[in-house]
Write an enzyme that holds these catalytic residues in place. Structure first.
Site, PDB file in Angstrom:
ATOM      1  N   ASP A   8       0.861  -1.195   0.000  1.00 52.95           N
ATOM      2  CA  ASP A   8       0.000   0.000   0.000  1.00 52.95           C
ATOM      3  C   ASP A   8       0.892   1.237   0.000  1.00 52.95           C
ATOM      4  OD1 ASP A   8      -2.965   0.880   1.908  1.00 52.95           O
ATOM      5  OD2 ASP A   8      -1.683   2.141   0.676  1.00 52.95           O
ATOM      6  N   ASP A 105      -3.624   2.337  -5.348  1.00 51.72           N
ATOM      7  CA  ASP A 105      -2.304   2.316  -4.685  1.00 51.72           C
ATOM      8  C   ASP A 105      -2.053   1.045  -3.881  1.00 51.72           C
ATOM      9  OD1 ASP A 105      -3.775   2.707  -2.325  1.00 51.72           O
ATOM     10  OD2 ASP A 105      -2.227   4.003  -1.480  1.00 51.72           O
ATOM     11  N   GLU A 106      -2.751  -0.045  -4.226  1.00 50.71           N
ATOM     12  CA  GLU A 106      -2.713  -1.258  -3.395  1.00 50.71           C
ATOM     13  C   GLU A 106      -2.702  -2.515  -4.252  1.00 50.71           C
ATOM     14  OE1 GLU A 106      -5.779  -2.393  -0.254  1.00 50.71           O
ATOM     15  OE2 GLU A 106      -6.206  -0.309  -0.738  1.00 50.71           O
TER      16      GLU A 106
HETATM   17  P1  TTP Z   1      -5.236   4.958   1.014  1.00 47.89           P
HETATM   18  O1  TTP Z   1      -4.198   3.933   0.712  1.00 47.89           O
HETATM   19  O2  TTP Z   1      -6.376   4.591   1.898  1.00 47.89           O
HETATM   20  O3  TTP Z   1      -4.573   6.252   1.695  1.00 47.89           O
HETATM   21  P2  TTP Z   1      -3.165   6.928   1.401  1.00 47.89           P
HETATM   22  O4  TTP Z   1      -2.365   6.147   0.415  1.00 47.89           O
HETATM   23  O5  TTP Z   1      -3.402   8.348   1.039  1.00 47.89           O
HETATM   24  O6  TTP Z   1      -2.493   6.904   2.829  1.00 47.89           O
HETATM   25  P3  TTP Z   1      -1.867   5.658   3.619  1.00 47.89           P
HETATM   26  O7  TTP Z   1      -0.431   6.004   3.806  1.00 47.89           O
HETATM   27  O8  TTP Z   1      -2.614   5.595   4.897  1.00 47.89           O
HETATM   28  O9  TTP Z   1      -2.065   4.451   2.750  1.00 47.89           O
HETATM   29  O10 TTP Z   1      -5.857   5.492  -0.331  1.00 47.89           O
HETATM   30  C1  TTP Z   1      -5.097   5.664  -1.517  1.00 47.89           C
HETATM   31  C2  TTP Z   1      -5.542   6.895  -2.262  1.00 47.89           C
HETATM   32  O11 TTP Z   1      -6.920   6.798  -2.582  1.00 47.89           O
HETATM   33  C3  TTP Z   1      -5.392   8.169  -1.462  1.00 47.89           C
HETATM   34  O12 TTP Z   1      -4.093   8.741  -1.604  1.00 47.89           O
HETATM   35  C4  TTP Z   1      -6.472   9.044  -2.034  1.00 47.89           C
HETATM   36  C5  TTP Z   1      -7.538   8.082  -2.485  1.00 47.89           C
HETATM   37  N1  TTP Z   1      -8.645   8.081  -1.518  1.00 47.89           N
HETATM   38  C6  TTP Z   1      -9.723   8.922  -1.723  1.00 47.89           C
HETATM   39  O13 TTP Z   1      -9.779   9.613  -2.735  1.00 47.89           O
HETATM   40  N2  TTP Z   1     -10.741   8.932  -0.812  1.00 47.89           N
HETATM   41  C7  TTP Z   1     -10.724   8.190   0.335  1.00 47.89           C
HETATM   42  O14 TTP Z   1     -11.669   8.248   1.162  1.00 47.89           O
HETATM   43  C8  TTP Z   1      -9.605   7.310   0.554  1.00 47.89           C
HETATM   44  C9  TTP Z   1      -9.545   6.450   1.795  1.00 47.89           C
HETATM   45  C10 TTP Z   1      -8.599   7.296  -0.388  1.00 47.89           C
HETATM   46 MG    MG Z   2      -2.133   4.073   0.616  1.00 48.34          MG
END
Ligand code: TTP
Ligand code: MG
Length: 343
Positions: A8, A105-106
């Site tokens: 992630d 992103d996963e």
């Molecule tokens: P995430 O992997 O949940 O968050 P992140 O990568 O920003 O942070 P983390 O380090 O905790 O992983 O989500 C990936 C992307 O998806 C995030 O950068 C933006 C988008 N996203 C949204 O647009 N709305 C949301 O509610 C979430 C959770 C994510």
């Molecule tokens: Mg993330």
């Protein structure tokens, strides 16, 4: 023993923007909407600096501004994030392991057959991604998807966590119930009313108690998940596809019996296709196009994947029962099974 890796990216949208605008480094940054907190819109993500102020995804931009007026707000440039995402996914795919693409992103990788320790493999992947993009990610490795996803979340950002079979209880028990995949705010509330706040407390609850309060399927799920048990397979690309058949009639059909006969025939054909391909699937969809070309679908997702014609027909007729067919001639009928996995 399976070995599943979950990757992630850290603060993904914000991290990509920080690469494009190095002057943002070290400042609190929020990505969302038009990047204007006086307008409506929610936070897509906040970088780790901004999270210190309590800002998080899905919060109104206005609230984020109230929590920290000197945050830098930026609009969402989705195409740029998708471009970087493709580079990352290509790096993961190059390794040749089965991959489940989860979101922008996963991803999950099945590294059961790969040589090298879990840590070595994770380091290699983190380095390759960093060299290609300049970004950091967090990786979790564990015997299944449920635990791998938990692991990747445990030491963010730039984390690397391995959960080994003998450590499952120690790692899971203290976690708040919300950390378990499939436990949302509603279930969290329901569990809380029963005095259950941690995963360990779910584990201590008898199966009958969980089934009584959460139903057969979800109760059993909680019982297993709290023990770190998860046998769900990776949903790789070919499995994502669906199997379907549809039929356009020479003449629109008005009689229910006629519709039912054709639906049963379509179910037989789809079941035969599935048997040949060696797949089963959880979601059954029936499509109806009416004489006036208006098209509707009704779907049903089953707790257990369907395979044989009997189960498929039962599900399809349940879907059919949810259409308003009275007095409406039907021009086309279709049956689809999706969320496929190997039978
Ligand atoms: P995430 O992997 O949940 O968050 P992140 O990568 O920003 O942070 P983390 O380090 O905790 O992983 O989500 C990936 C992307 O998806 C995030 O950068 C933006 C988008 N996203 C949204 O647009 N709305 C949301 O509610 C979430 C959770 C994510
Ligand atoms: Mg993330």
């Amino acid at each position: 023993m399976r070995r599943i890796l979950h990757m992630d990216m850290d603060a993904f949208f914000a991290a990509v923007e920080e690469l494009r605008h190095p002057e943002l480094r070290g400042k609190p940054v929020v990505i969302g909407g038009d990047g204007d907190p006086s307008k409506r819109g929610v936070v897509s993500t906040a970088n780790y600096e901004a999270r210190k102020y309590g800002i998080h995804s899905a919060m109104p931009l206005r609230t984020a501004y109230r929590l920290c007026p000197h945050v830098v707000f930026l609009p969402v440039h989705y195409r740029e994030y998708a471009r970087v995402s493709r580079i990352i996914k290509d790096i993961l795919k190059e390794r040749g392991s089965a991959m489940e693409d989860v979101g922008i992103d996963e991803a999950f990788l099945d590294i059961s057959e790969n040589p090298g320790s879990a840590e070595e493999i994770a380091r290699e992947i983190k380095d390759s991604i960093n060299r290609a993009t300049g970004l950091t990610c967090s990786i979790g490795i564990a015997p299944n998807k449920l635990l791998a996803k938990l692991a990747s979340d445990m030491r963010k950002p730039d984390g690397l966590t391995v959960i080994r079979p003998g450590e499952v209880g120690r790692v899971l028990d203290p976690l708040p119930v919300r950390k378990l995949w499939g436990v949302g705010p509603k279930s969290e509330g329901h569990l809380g009313k029963l005095g259950i706040r941690t995963v360990g407390e779910i584990r201590a609850a008898p199966l009958e108690f969980l089934v009584e309060h959460f139903g057969e399927s979800y109760g059993r799920y909680l019982h297993r998940a709290s023990r770190g048990i998860d046998e769900s397979p990776l949903v790789t690309e070919w499995k994502r596809k669906s199997m379907s058949r549809e039929e356009t009639f020479e003449r629109d059909i008005l009689q229910w019996q006629g519709i039912a006969r054709h639906l049963a025939a379509l179910c037989r054909e789809v079941a035969e296709d599935m048997r040949e391909e060696g797949v089963k699937g959880c979601t059954v969809t029936v499509k109806v196009r009416f004489g006036n070309f208006k098209t509707q679908t009704r779907s049903l997702t089953l707790p257990e994947p369907v395979r044989g014609v009997e189960a498929l027909r039962r599900a399809a007729f349940q879907c059919l029962g949810r259409f308003d067919l009275a007095g409406r001639p039907v021009r086309l009928l279709g049956v689809r099974v999706s969320r496929l996995e190997e039978a």
